[in-house]
Design a protein around this motif. Structure first.
Motif, PDB file in Angstrom:
ATOM      1  N   ASP A  23       0.818  -1.220   0.000  1.00  0.00           N
ATOM      2  CA  ASP A  23       0.000   0.000   0.000  1.00  0.00           C
ATOM      3  C   ASP A  23       0.857   1.278   0.000  1.00  0.00           C
ATOM      4  O   ASP A  23       0.326   2.388   0.103  1.00  0.00           O
ATOM      5  CB  ASP A  23      -0.958   0.012   1.203  1.00  0.00           C
ATOM      6  N   GLY A  24       2.194   1.117  -0.090  1.00  0.00           N
ATOM      7  CA  GLY A  24       3.068   2.293  -0.152  1.00  0.00           C
ATOM      8  C   GLY A  24       3.606   2.703   1.209  1.00  0.00           C
ATOM      9  O   GLY A  24       4.594   3.431   1.306  1.00  0.00           O
ATOM     10  N   TYR A  25       2.957   2.231   2.290  1.00  0.00           N
ATOM     11  CA  TYR A  25       3.474   2.514   3.636  1.00  0.00           C
ATOM     12  C   TYR A  25       4.675   1.617   3.920  1.00  0.00           C
ATOM     13  O   TYR A  25       4.904   0.635   3.209  1.00  0.00           O
ATOM     14  CB  TYR A  25       2.379   2.268   4.691  1.00  0.00           C
ATOM     15  N   HIS A  26       5.414   1.937   4.969  1.00  0.00           N
ATOM     16  CA  HIS A  26       6.589   1.153   5.332  1.00  0.00           C
ATOM     17  C   HIS A  26       6.344   0.367   6.615  1.00  0.00           C
ATOM     18  O   HIS A  26       5.663   0.844   7.524  1.00  0.00           O
ATOM     19  CB  HIS A  26       7.809   2.068   5.498  1.00  0.00           C
ATOM     20  N   ASP A  27       6.942  -0.829   6.641  1.00  0.00           N
ATOM     21  CA  ASP A  27       6.849  -1.698   7.809  1.00  0.00           C
ATOM     22  C   ASP A  27       7.960  -1.279   8.786  1.00  0.00           C
ATOM     23  O   ASP A  27       9.138  -1.356   8.440  1.00  0.00           O
ATOM     24  CB  ASP A  27       7.047  -3.143   7.322  1.00  0.00           C
ATOM     25  N   LEU A  28       7.554  -0.809   9.956  1.00  0.00           N
ATOM     26  CA  LEU A  28       8.519  -0.234  10.908  1.00  0.00           C
ATOM     27  C   LEU A  28       8.753  -1.137  12.120  1.00  0.00           C
ATOM     28  O   LEU A  28       7.899  -1.957  12.461  1.00  0.00           O
ATOM     29  CB  LEU A  28       7.973   1.098  11.460  1.00  0.00           C
ATOM     30  N   ILE A  29       9.900  -0.940  12.758  1.00  0.00           N
ATOM     31  CA  ILE A  29      10.124  -1.481  14.112  1.00  0.00           C
ATOM     32  C   ILE A  29      10.645  -0.288  14.906  1.00  0.00           C
ATOM     33  O   ILE A  29      11.763   0.175  14.656  1.00  0.00           O
ATOM     34  CB  ILE A  29      11.194  -2.590  14.147  1.00  0.00           C
ATOM     35  N   ILE A 134      -6.647   7.779  11.218  1.00  0.00           N
ATOM     36  CA  ILE A 134      -6.316   9.213  11.265  1.00  0.00           C
ATOM     37  C   ILE A 134      -4.842   9.441  10.921  1.00  0.00           C
ATOM     38  O   ILE A 134      -4.485  10.392  10.230  1.00  0.00           O
ATOM     39  CB  ILE A 134      -6.634   9.778  12.679  1.00  0.00           C
ATOM     40  N   GLY A 135      -3.966   8.538  11.371  1.00  0.00           N
ATOM     41  CA  GLY A 135      -2.535   8.671  11.093  1.00  0.00           C
ATOM     42  C   GLY A 135      -1.775   7.543  11.761  1.00  0.00           C
ATOM     43  O   GLY A 135      -2.248   6.983  12.758  1.00  0.00           O
ATOM     44  N   SER A 136      -0.596   7.222  11.224  1.00  0.00           N
ATOM     45  CA  SER A 136       0.137   6.038  11.678  1.00  0.00           C
ATOM     46  C   SER A 136       0.601   6.114  13.131  1.00  0.00           C
ATOM     47  O   SER A 136       0.740   5.093  13.789  1.00  0.00           O
ATOM     48  CB  SER A 136       1.355   5.812  10.780  1.00  0.00           C
ATOM     49  N   ASP A 137       0.876   7.318  13.636  1.00  0.00           N
ATOM     50  CA  ASP A 137       1.365   7.458  15.018  1.00  0.00           C
ATOM     51  C   ASP A 137       0.234   7.655  16.024  1.00  0.00           C
ATOM     52  O   ASP A 137       0.479   7.709  17.234  1.00  0.00           O
ATOM     53  CB  ASP A 137       2.312   8.670  15.137  1.00  0.00           C
ATOM     54  N   ASN A 150       5.053  -1.822  15.548  1.00  0.00           N
ATOM     55  CA  ASN A 150       5.388  -2.525  14.303  1.00  0.00           C
ATOM     56  C   ASN A 150       4.337  -2.196  13.247  1.00  0.00           C
ATOM     57  O   ASN A 150       3.361  -1.513  13.531  1.00  0.00           O
ATOM     58  CB  ASN A 150       5.381  -4.045  14.529  1.00  0.00           C
ATOM     59  N   GLY A 151       4.559  -2.735  12.042  1.00  0.00           N
ATOM     60  CA  GLY A 151       3.643  -2.474  10.929  1.00  0.00           C
ATOM     61  C   GLY A 151       3.752  -1.006  10.566  1.00  0.00           C
ATOM     62  O   GLY A 151       4.831  -0.414  10.590  1.00  0.00           O
ATOM     63  N   ARG A 152       2.622  -0.390  10.245  1.00  0.00           N
ATOM     64  CA  ARG A 152       2.607   1.061   9.965  1.00  0.00           C
ATOM     65  C   ARG A 152       2.909   1.876  11.206  1.00  0.00           C
ATOM     66  O   ARG A 152       3.189   3.066  11.130  1.00  0.00           O
ATOM     67  CB  ARG A 152       1.203   1.452   9.494  1.00  0.00           C
ATOM     68  N   GLY A 153       2.775   1.209  12.367  1.00  0.00           N
ATOM     69  CA  GLY A 153       2.915   1.895  13.650  1.00  0.00           C
ATOM     70  C   GLY A 153       1.743   1.522  14.543  1.00  0.00           C
ATOM     71  O   GLY A 153       1.646   1.960  15.690  1.00  0.00           O
ATOM     72  N   SER A 177       9.972  16.848   5.480  1.00  0.00           N
ATOM     73  CA  SER A 177       8.682  16.309   5.062  1.00  0.00           C
ATOM     74  C   SER A 177       8.724  14.800   5.260  1.00  0.00           C
ATOM     75  O   SER A 177       9.603  14.117   4.726  1.00  0.00           O
ATOM     76  CB  SER A 177       8.417  16.656   3.593  1.00  0.00           C
ATOM     77  N   THR A 178       7.764  14.276   6.033  1.00  0.00           N
ATOM     78  CA  THR A 178       7.759  12.838   6.327  1.00  0.00           C
ATOM     79  C   THR A 178       7.664  11.988   5.050  1.00  0.00           C
ATOM     80  O   THR A 178       8.505  11.102   4.846  1.00  0.00           O
ATOM     81  CB  THR A 178       6.601  12.496   7.306  1.00  0.00           C
ATOM     82  N   PRO A 179       6.681  12.252   4.143  1.00  0.00           N
ATOM     83  CA  PRO A 179       6.622  11.424   2.936  1.00  0.00           C
ATOM     84  C   PRO A 179       7.907  11.525   2.100  1.00  0.00           C
ATOM     85  O   PRO A 179       8.367  10.533   1.536  1.00  0.00           O
ATOM     86  CB  PRO A 179       5.432  11.999   2.149  1.00  0.00           C
ATOM     87  N   GLU A 180       8.516  12.721   2.062  1.00  0.00           N
ATOM     88  CA  GLU A 180       9.753  12.913   1.291  1.00  0.00           C
ATOM     89  C   GLU A 180      10.874  12.030   1.844  1.00  0.00           C
ATOM     90  O   GLU A 180      11.605  11.376   1.093  1.00  0.00           O
ATOM     91  CB  GLU A 180      10.176  14.376   1.405  1.00  0.00           C
ATOM     92  N   LEU A 181      10.995  12.016   3.156  1.00  0.00           N
ATOM     93  CA  LEU A 181      12.064  11.242   3.791  1.00  0.00           C
ATOM     94  C   LEU A 181      11.832   9.741   3.610  1.00  0.00           C
ATOM     95  O   LEU A 181      12.769   8.992   3.321  1.00  0.00           O
ATOM     96  CB  LEU A 181      12.159  11.610   5.273  1.00  0.00           C
ATOM     97  N   PHE A 182      10.555   9.300   3.758  1.00  0.00           N
ATOM     98  CA  PHE A 182      10.251   7.887   3.482  1.00  0.00           C
ATOM     99  C   PHE A 182      10.619   7.553   2.041  1.00  0.00           C
ATOM    100  O   PHE A 182      11.107   6.466   1.754  1.00  0.00           O
ATOM    101  CB  PHE A 182       8.763   7.584   3.732  1.00  0.00           C
ATOM    102  N   GLY A 183      10.391   8.513   1.139  1.00  0.00           N
ATOM    103  CA  GLY A 183      10.707   8.302  -0.282  1.00  0.00           C
ATOM    104  C   GLY A 183      12.196   8.117  -0.519  1.00  0.00           C
ATOM    105  O   GLY A 183      12.600   7.502  -1.519  1.00  0.00           O
TER     106      GLY A 183
HETATM  107  O1  C5P Z   1       0.015   7.860   8.457  1.00  0.00           O
HETATM  108  P1  C5P Z   1       0.536   9.253   8.267  1.00  0.00           P
HETATM  109  O2  C5P Z   1      -0.455  10.136   7.559  1.00  0.00           O
HETATM  110  O3  C5P Z   1       1.041   9.870   9.518  1.00  0.00           O
HETATM  111  O4  C5P Z   1       1.797   9.110   7.308  1.00  0.00           O
HETATM  112  C1  C5P Z   1       2.362  10.199   6.629  1.00  0.00           C
HETATM  113  C2  C5P Z   1       3.185   9.679   5.469  1.00  0.00           C
HETATM  114  O5  C5P Z   1       4.335   8.979   5.970  1.00  0.00           O
HETATM  115  C3  C5P Z   1       2.485   8.665   4.602  1.00  0.00           C
HETATM  116  O6  C5P Z   1       1.796   9.295   3.560  1.00  0.00           O
HETATM  117  C4  C5P Z   1       3.620   7.816   4.065  1.00  0.00           C
HETATM  118  O7  C5P Z   1       4.219   8.475   2.971  1.00  0.00           O
HETATM  119  C5  C5P Z   1       4.611   7.841   5.189  1.00  0.00           C
HETATM  120  N1  C5P Z   1       4.586   6.647   6.049  1.00  0.00           N
HETATM  121  C6  C5P Z   1       5.083   5.433   5.578  1.00  0.00           C
HETATM  122  N2  C5P Z   1       5.084   4.332   6.396  1.00  0.00           N
HETATM  123  C7  C5P Z   1       4.630   4.419   7.669  1.00  0.00           C
HETATM  124  C8  C5P Z   1       4.138   5.634   8.171  1.00  0.00           C
HETATM  125  C9  C5P Z   1       4.124   6.728   7.333  1.00  0.00           C
HETATM  126  O8  C5P Z   1       5.516   5.353   4.419  1.00  0.00           O
HETATM  127  N3  C5P Z   1       4.678   3.339   8.445  1.00  0.00           N
END
Ligand code: C5P
Length: 285
Positions: A23-29, A134-137, A150-153, A177-183
């Protein structure tokens, strides 16, 4: 009906990225920690309709893009409650776009406040699930403390409280920018990763030095060169006796952990002379 609450900031003690998901999100720990820097949120509901947000910061959106508005919409949709006008006042203390989860904690706080106000008894797991929309955090911020995410958070595990310490946080002048840095993250090219197992063991043993030595954030390796004073701030924090110092989340804020308040105070004063956004905080468990 009116309720005022504090919404606390978070830091990432460690942050690792495992893979990019379909889905484009990242799997975090990541190991996250609530700290004693907070926004003050007042939620008032009265008969009527609509949502009004006041933040006092003209550059923050007050429409559907605002995470507090998203939280209201998610709550009222889930519970089916109608016929109320919601007014939310946010006194911002947590710096914006700083890696400190300021928006997410506001969103979680609004969700939990509405649950309390309407006596809907949603409970932690439902609030976390709604928070994820609403958001990953946001799920982390529903209860906060010390947690592994884990997962998206959204997959959360409670951890032993971090031992008592002092945490100095400083935000460099430029935001990330969060999306920029993930990119910029290429998972297969990450050269160094945090020792999460060692970190969890140190937390279990109440070993603050062991925790601080294992603080690591993979985002630091992809920061655009020369753009941030992350390294300079880390060096000042460490020079002043921090047990460890690292960038939080997608940055750019940096924090240092101290077992001695006078060292922490000294670091805070030194950074305050150069940076506007510095904070002397403690863990909130
Ligand atoms: O979920 P949230 O809106 O806070 O995420 C902001 C951006 O951070 C997402 O659009 C995505 O680009 C990136 N993100 C990600 N993987 C995550 C959390 C956030 O790629 N686990």
């Amino acid at each position: 009906m009116i309720i005022t609450k504090q919404a606390f900031a978070k830091i990432n003690i460690s942050l690792d990225i495992v893979s990019k998901m379909a889905d484009g999100y990242h799997d975090l720990i990541t190991v996250m920690q609530t700290v004693s820097l907070s926004d003050e949120i007042t939620v008032e509901c009265s008969p009527g309709d609509g949502i009004k947000i006041n933040t006092g910061l003209p550059y923050l959106p007050v429409d559907e893009r605002n995470i507090a508005v998203k939280a209201c919409n998610v709550f009222f949709k889930h519970t089916g409650i109608t016929g109320y006008r919601t007014e939310i006042n946010i006194k911002k203390e947590i710096p914006v776009s700083a890696g400190l989860g300021g928006g997410s904690t506001d969103g979680a706080c609004v969700l939990c406040t509405l649950d309390e106000m309407f006596d809907t008894g949603l409970g932690r797991s439902v609030l976390e699930r709604l928070g994820c929309r609403i958001g990953s955090d946001v799920p982390f911020s529903v209860t906060g403390g010390t947690k592994l995410a884990n997962g998206r958070g959204e997959i959360l595990t409670d951890l032993p409280d971090i031992p008592h310490c002092h945490i100095v946080i400083c935000k460099p002048r430029l935001s990330c920018s969060t999306p920029e840095l993930f990119g910029l993250i290429k998972c297969e090219k990450i050269r160094a990763r945090p020792d999460t197992d060692g970190l969890l063991k140190a937390l279990g043993e109440g070993d603050l030095g062991g925790v601080a030595r294992r603080m690591y954030n993979v985002f630091e390796d992809v920061l655009p060169r020369g753009k941030h004073d992350v390294e300079d701030i880390k060096n000042i924090l460490l020079d002043c006796g921090a047990l460890g110092a690292v960038m939080t989340g997608s940055g750019p804020s940096v924090f240092g952990i101290y077992d001695d308040l006078s060292y922490a105070n000294n670091a805070y004063e030194r950074l305050k002379a150069e940076y506007n956004e510095c904070y002397l905080t403690e863990p909130v468990n």
